[in-house]
Design an enzyme around this catalytic site. Structure first.
Site, PDB file in Angstrom:
ATOM      1  N   ALA A   1       0.858  -1.189   0.000  1.00 15.37           N
ATOM      2  CA  ALA A   1       0.000   0.000   0.000  1.00 15.37           C
ATOM      3  C   ALA A   1       0.889   1.231   0.000  1.00 15.37           C
ATOM      4  O   ALA A   1       2.062   1.157   0.378  1.00 15.37           O
ATOM      5  CB  ALA A   1      -0.869  -0.025   1.256  1.00 15.37           C
TER       6      ALA A   1
ATOM      7  N   GLY B   1       0.731  -5.210   0.806  1.00 16.21           N
ATOM      8  CA  GLY B   1      -0.381  -5.287  -0.139  1.00 16.21           C
ATOM      9  C   GLY B   1       0.042  -5.867  -1.479  1.00 16.21           C
ATOM     10  O   GLY B   1      -0.802  -6.371  -2.239  1.00 16.21           O
TER      11      GLY B   1
ATOM     12  N   GLU C   1      -0.193  -9.483  -0.978  1.00 13.35           N
ATOM     13  CA  GLU C   1      -1.628  -9.767  -0.841  1.00 13.35           C
ATOM     14  C   GLU C   1      -2.296  -9.763  -2.212  1.00 13.35           C
ATOM     15  O   GLU C   1      -3.162 -10.602  -2.500  1.00 13.35           O
ATOM     16  CB  GLU C   1      -2.273  -8.730   0.094  1.00 13.35           C
ATOM     17  CG  GLU C   1      -1.838  -8.937   1.551  1.00 13.35           C
ATOM     18  CD  GLU C   1      -2.272  -7.821   2.483  1.00 13.35           C
ATOM     19  OE1 GLU C   1      -2.007  -6.645   2.151  1.00 13.35           O
ATOM     20  OE2 GLU C   1      -2.864  -8.108   3.531  1.00 13.35           O
TER      21      GLU C   1
ATOM     22  N   GLU D   1       4.507  -5.399   7.217  1.00 15.45           N
ATOM     23  CA  GLU D   1       3.680  -4.361   7.846  1.00 15.45           C
ATOM     24  C   GLU D   1       4.043  -4.114   9.302  1.00 15.45           C
ATOM     25  O   GLU D   1       3.951  -2.983   9.782  1.00 15.45           O
ATOM     26  CB  GLU D   1       2.190  -4.719   7.740  1.00 15.45           C
ATOM     27  CG  GLU D   1       1.598  -4.582   6.331  1.00 15.45           C
ATOM     28  CD  GLU D   1       1.706  -5.851   5.502  1.00 15.45           C
ATOM     29  OE1 GLU D   1       2.557  -6.713   5.817  1.00 15.45           O
ATOM     30  OE2 GLU D   1       0.950  -5.992   4.525  1.00 15.45           O
TER      31      GLU D   1
HETATM   32  C1  3H9 Z   1       0.628  -2.386   3.402  1.00 18.68           C
HETATM   33  O1  3H9 Z   1       0.866  -2.850   2.327  1.00 18.68           O
HETATM   34  C2  3H9 Z   1      -0.680  -2.560   4.121  1.00 18.68           C
HETATM   35  C3  3H9 Z   1      -1.581  -3.567   3.503  1.00 18.68           C
HETATM   36  O2  3H9 Z   1      -1.373  -4.835   4.099  1.00 18.68           O
HETATM   37  C4  3H9 Z   1      -3.022  -3.248   3.748  1.00 18.68           C
HETATM   38  C5  3H9 Z   1      -3.587  -2.033   3.130  1.00 18.68           C
HETATM   39  C6  3H9 Z   1      -5.064  -1.838   3.370  1.00 18.68           C
HETATM   40  N1  3H9 Z   1       4.596   3.528  -0.093  1.00 18.68           N
HETATM   41  O3  3H9 Z   1      13.380   2.242   0.422  1.00 18.68           O
HETATM   42  P1  3H9 Z   1      13.750   2.970  -0.814  1.00 18.68           P
HETATM   43  C7  3H9 Z   1       9.318   5.099  -1.299  1.00 18.68           C
HETATM   44  S1  3H9 Z   1       1.765  -1.414   4.240  1.00 18.68           S
HETATM   45  C8  3H9 Z   1       5.033   4.755  -0.390  1.00 18.68           C
HETATM   46  O4  3H9 Z   1      14.696   4.095  -0.715  1.00 18.68           O
HETATM   47  P2  3H9 Z   1      14.968   0.540  -1.770  1.00 18.68           P
HETATM   48  C9  3H9 Z   1      10.400   5.470  -0.298  1.00 18.68           C
HETATM   49  O5  3H9 Z   1       9.874   6.341   0.677  1.00 18.68           O
HETATM   50  C10 3H9 Z   1       3.146  -1.360   3.152  1.00 18.68           C
HETATM   51  N2  3H9 Z   1       6.330   5.024  -0.670  1.00 18.68           N
HETATM   52  O6  3H9 Z   1      14.267   1.955  -1.942  1.00 18.68           O
HETATM   53  C11 3H9 Z   1      11.413   6.122  -1.193  1.00 18.68           C
HETATM   54  O7  3H9 Z   1      10.967   7.430  -1.473  1.00 18.68           O
HETATM   55  P3  3H9 Z   1      12.004   8.644  -1.666  1.00 18.68           P
HETATM   56  C12 3H9 Z   1       3.946  -2.598   3.196  1.00 18.68           C
HETATM   57  C13 3H9 Z   1       7.188   4.004  -0.637  1.00 18.68           C
HETATM   58  O8  3H9 Z   1      15.186   0.051  -3.138  1.00 18.68           O
HETATM   59  C14 3H9 Z   1      11.311   5.327  -2.494  1.00 18.68           C
HETATM   60  O9  3H9 Z   1      10.035   4.683  -2.453  1.00 18.68           O
HETATM   61  N3  3H9 Z   1       5.155  -2.454   2.431  1.00 18.68           N
HETATM   62  C15 3H9 Z   1       6.778   2.705  -0.322  1.00 18.68           C
HETATM   63  O10 3H9 Z   1      16.107   0.629  -0.811  1.00 18.68           O
HETATM   64  C16 3H9 Z   1      12.374   4.267  -2.638  1.00 18.68           C
HETATM   65  O11 3H9 Z   1      12.376   3.461  -1.471  1.00 18.68           O
HETATM   66  C17 3H9 Z   1       6.308  -2.058   2.976  1.00 18.68           C
HETATM   67  O12 3H9 Z   1       6.412  -1.871   4.174  1.00 18.68           O
HETATM   68  C18 3H9 Z   1       5.424   2.472  -0.043  1.00 18.68           C
HETATM   69  N4  3H9 Z   1       4.948   1.251   0.234  1.00 18.68           N
HETATM   70  O13 3H9 Z   1      13.891  -0.398  -1.046  1.00 18.68           O
HETATM   71  C19 3H9 Z   1       7.482  -1.894   2.037  1.00 18.68           C
HETATM   72  N5  3H9 Z   1       7.873   1.892  -0.346  1.00 18.68           N
HETATM   73  O14 3H9 Z   1      12.802   8.283  -2.870  1.00 18.68           O
HETATM   74  C20 3H9 Z   1       8.205  -0.596   2.321  1.00 18.68           C
HETATM   75  C21 3H9 Z   1       8.901   2.672  -0.682  1.00 18.68           C
HETATM   76  O15 3H9 Z   1      11.132   9.828  -1.819  1.00 18.68           O
HETATM   77  N6  3H9 Z   1       9.269  -0.366   1.385  1.00 18.68           N
HETATM   78  N7  3H9 Z   1       8.512   3.944  -0.862  1.00 18.68           N
HETATM   79  O16 3H9 Z   1      12.834   8.685  -0.413  1.00 18.68           O
HETATM   80  C22 3H9 Z   1      10.463  -0.978   1.480  1.00 18.68           C
HETATM   81  O17 3H9 Z   1      10.690  -1.841   2.305  1.00 18.68           O
HETATM   82  C23 3H9 Z   1      11.540  -0.525   0.540  1.00 18.68           C
HETATM   83  O18 3H9 Z   1      11.212   0.755   0.098  1.00 18.68           O
HETATM   84  C24 3H9 Z   1      11.746  -1.433  -0.707  1.00 18.68           C
HETATM   85  C25 3H9 Z   1      12.712  -0.738  -1.702  1.00 18.68           C
HETATM   86  C26 3H9 Z   1      12.361  -2.774  -0.255  1.00 18.68           C
HETATM   87  C27 3H9 Z   1      10.461  -1.682  -1.416  1.00 18.68           C
END
Ligand code: 3H9
Length: 707
Positions: free
Chosen positions: A63, A107, A110, A130
């Protein structure tokens, strides 16, 4: 269909591609776009199957985390479009195959589990992270995952939040096939096989849950409880997974309730602040992407003591060859033996293979001279904390390094500009303050001197990432950000024991608050000799009549330097790390209180927490006003990654916001009345409190001005 999702064709297969860079989060428009594409394919009789794939470097990272604030503020409902998409995906009469590369997280996984099949590139990773945001999977993850892999394994993944490699995900049943070579072509071939077999979609929610293994579940619960002290979400994740034993729709309902509980919790808001904060600190006002960075191919470390050794390990762990210099053979051998012992312990714990250890060991090249220092792109000085010695080392470095080499000091308190005067290239000089153990702790406080060049700053920030550290840029002052704030924190802890609390009561109150260790345990770990030396170095600056801690000198004079001497504030019998309360220390404290005319009293847990944390916050406000830290979030990240502040409280400045700055300010004023001028409130705190603002408002205003 939205511009975020594209539908193309390969014969009888519809290919739905998500294009929402950088991580294909499920932002507004993405679920809607996917739904529209599926409906188009469903209506078209020539489409026999669909592939869902991410454009760019990844599948779907979950999400859109930025949208959660809109939900908690009531601006937007929870996942409306997602909840309409998922039944559409799962109930579709034509098979849908998720083709995963990069990551399928939250998500994202999911979504993939609502598809009928999942294939992935071997390098892909999946997970339900999450809990790291103080949440649980909220779009069916806790209900569908157990149907694929069983309750215990699903609980482990949902409550632990760790990512799972594609190979492991295929082994346990999350993925149906790994694809070698081009992912899309592989997915198309897979889809054709499905069509050939009759193309009957297989719904995850219809699957029976694999047989329950109570022993495995109790092992997961035990491990989660051990790892997640004070955290709400991991327990809720287990509760939600256990609800998968209910009929599917009832389980979904329970998951939704638990998700909402977590989403509206202070913990989740704090952890989301940490997620963005960790990324925000790397963005330096005034130093954009256009500033070129120096290549760091070879490093050198001067001093093979505890810090120097740990710093050398950090470089070797990142694959960067590092020269490690000592002045004498004996000290060098001692340092190397410690390094080897550290690596061996990591291998023993199963966190590194023997082969990896040997590879890293090879990268560390011990030396007693500066002969090869011209090879170094960066030198980190990690000698004893004393200005004259540091200046001498920098004067030597000037002669033995290339003019473009970065000259970094690992000083934890000293004036970086004064150190820079020992060279004729102050623009190359910078502070790289590592935290002990340097190969483990994630914080790197990067101290800019008044002449440090933008290129050296930009290189240092990028290097922090390479070393897998969180680099935070700070200005130059005594103790910089972390140790400057830590001074009043430690001071008040000592005053509290003089006024009536016991050493262990103070530590326990802070541990209950969530700190990794209490202030006295930290002091024993860091060394009371170090604390004593630092205090005496700045003694001349302390105004006459200022209250001074009474017991530290006694401990120091008795050679009680903390863990390393087997005794400090606590006793550590037979070289153990187990802190044992010491009645002698209690007696000395009481004697000193008595001699100073302090009337001892009972002190509540609440007062202990306020007395040690509020001066830390007050100092933080002064640091912010002086520009030593650019943003409150920088201070928060320093405390989280360097000082064991609980992430679920967001850091000291975020925590102050949650308490309410008005309340914090009022208490500081009361403490000032009771304890004197050391408590005088920071003008910035007063201003924010009186205008009803928060530190986070200040950060927001500064970031708007920056953008
Ligand atoms: C969820 O899914 C809830 C659901 O179960 C239910 C819903 C109803 N959203 O980390 P990076 C941005 S909760 C928005 O530097 P990497 C991040 O801020 C979600 N933005 O890259 C950054 O922005 P900026 C569950 C996001 O390659 C840019 O993307 N998912 C999101 O080192 C690059 O990110 C997570 O918890 C997001 N979901 O790592 C995953 N994700 O360039 C969270 C990233 O402006 N994300 N951004 O600074 C991660 O773990 C890492 O970002 C990922 C990439 C491994 C994906």
């Amino acid at each position: 269909m939205s511009g975020l999702v594209h539908l193309t064709r390969d014969g009888d297969i519809g290919i739905i591609t998500i294009n929402n860079p950088p991580v294909n989060a499920l932002s507004i428009g993405v679920p809607e776009g996917m739904a529209a594409a599926i409906q188009t394919c469903c209506k078209d009789p020539s489409v026999k199957a669909m592939i869902l794939i991410g454009g760019g470097t990844t599948f779907i990272a979950g999400a859109d985390i930025k949208e959660f604030e809109k939900i908690t503020s009531g601006e937007k409902p929870i996942g409306n479009a997602l909840f309409q998409l998922f039944p559409l995906l799962e109930n579709c009469s034509k098979p849908i195959i998720a083709a995963i590369h990069g990551t399928a997280l939250g998500g994202g996984l999911e979504t993939a589990m609502c598809c009928h099949y999942r294939v992935a590139a071997a390098s892909a990773r999946v997970g339900q992270p999450e809990v790291k945001l103080g949440l649980i999977p909220g779009a069916g993850g806790t209900q569908r995952l157990p149907r694929l892999i069983g309750l215990a394994k699903a609980a482990e993944i949902c409550a632990g939040g760790e990512l799972v490699s594609a190979a492991e995900a295929a082994r346990i049943g999350i993925l149906d096939q790994l694809i070698d070579g081009d992912l899309l072509q592989g997915a198309i071939a897979f889809a054709r096989q499905v069509i050939a077999k009759g193309g009957v979609p297989c719904k995850t929610s219809d699957r029976p849950i694999p047989p329950y293994d109570p022993q495995a579940m109790s092992a997961v619960k035990h491990a989660v409880a051990k790892r997640s002290r004070g955290l709400l979400a991991p327990q809720k994740a287990i509760e939600a997974v256990e609800a998968a034993s209910l009929p599917f729709e009832e389980g979904l309902q329970r998951e939704a309730e638990l998700f909402a509980e977590c989403l509206f919790s202070e913990q989740s808001k704090a952890l989301i602040h940490v997620f963005f904060g960790e990324r925000e600190v790397s963005k330096i006002p005034g130093i954009g992407q256009e500033v070129s960075k120096l290549p760091i191919r070879v490093a050198a470390v001067v001093g093979a003591g505890t810090m120097g050794g740990g710093i050398a390990m950090s470089y070797a762990n990142a694959g960067i060859p590092v020269l490690l210099k000592e002045t004498g053979q004996e000290a060098l051998e001692r340092g190397l033996a410690n390094l080897r012992k550290n690596y061996a312990a990591t291998v023993q714990k199963g966190r590194m293979t023997q082969a990896e250890m040997e590879q890293r060991w090879e990268l560390i090249q011990p030396t007693l001279n500066y002969d090869r220092f011209t090879e170094a792109d960066i030198v980190v000085e990690a000698v004893f904390e004393g200005m004259e010695l540091k200046k001498q080392v920098f004067a030597e470095l000037e002669k033995v390094t290339r003019p473009d080499a970065i000259l970094a000091s690992n000083t934890s308190t000293l004036d970086i500009d004064a150190i820079a005067t020992a060279t004729s290239r102050p623009q190359q000089v910078i502070g790289h303050h590592f935290f002990s153990p340097a190969n483990v702790m994630r914080l790197l406080e990067i101290v800019r001197g008044k002449e440090t060049s933008p290129q050296v700053i930009a290189t240092s920030m990028a290097l922090a990432k390479t070393l897998k550290k969180v680099g935070v840029l700070v200005g130059n002052c005594h103790g910089f950000v972390g140790n400057r704030m830590f001074g009043p924190y430690q001071r008040e802890a000592q005053f509290l024991v003089e006024e009536g609390a016991s050493v262990q009561e103070v530590d326990a109150a802070l541990v209950d608050f969530g700190m990794a260790l209490g202030p006295f345990s930290v002091a024993d770990l860091a060394g009371l000799d170090v604390a004593w030396r630092i205090r005496h170095e700045v003694q001349h600056q302390v105004p006459q009549g200022t209250r001074q801690p009474l017991v530290l000198d006694t401990l120091y004079e008795r050679g009680r330097y903390g863990q390393k001497t087997g005794a400090g504030w606590y006793r550590y019998p037979d070289g153990s790390r187990m802190a044992i309360p010491d009645p002698d220390v209690q007696q000395w404290i009481e004697e000193k209180s008595h001699q100073s005319g302090i009337v001892r009293r009972d002190i509540s847990k609440e007062e202990i927490v306020e007395r040690v944390l509020y001066p830390l916050i007050n100092e933080g406000a002064k640091i912010l006003a002086e520009g030593i830290a650019a943003r409150a979030v920088d201070i928060d990240m320093i405390y989280l990654y360097g000082y064991g502040f609980p992430a679920y409280r967001g850091g000291p400045m975020w925590y102050a916001d949650t308490v309410g700055l008005h309340r914090v300010y009022e208490r500081i004023c009361q403490f000032e009345q009771q304890h004197g001028a050391e408590w005088s409130p920071a003008p910035l705190l007063k201003k924010l409190a009186e205008s009803g603002k928060k530190f986070s408002d200040l950060d927001r205003d500064r970031s708007i001005n920056r953008d």
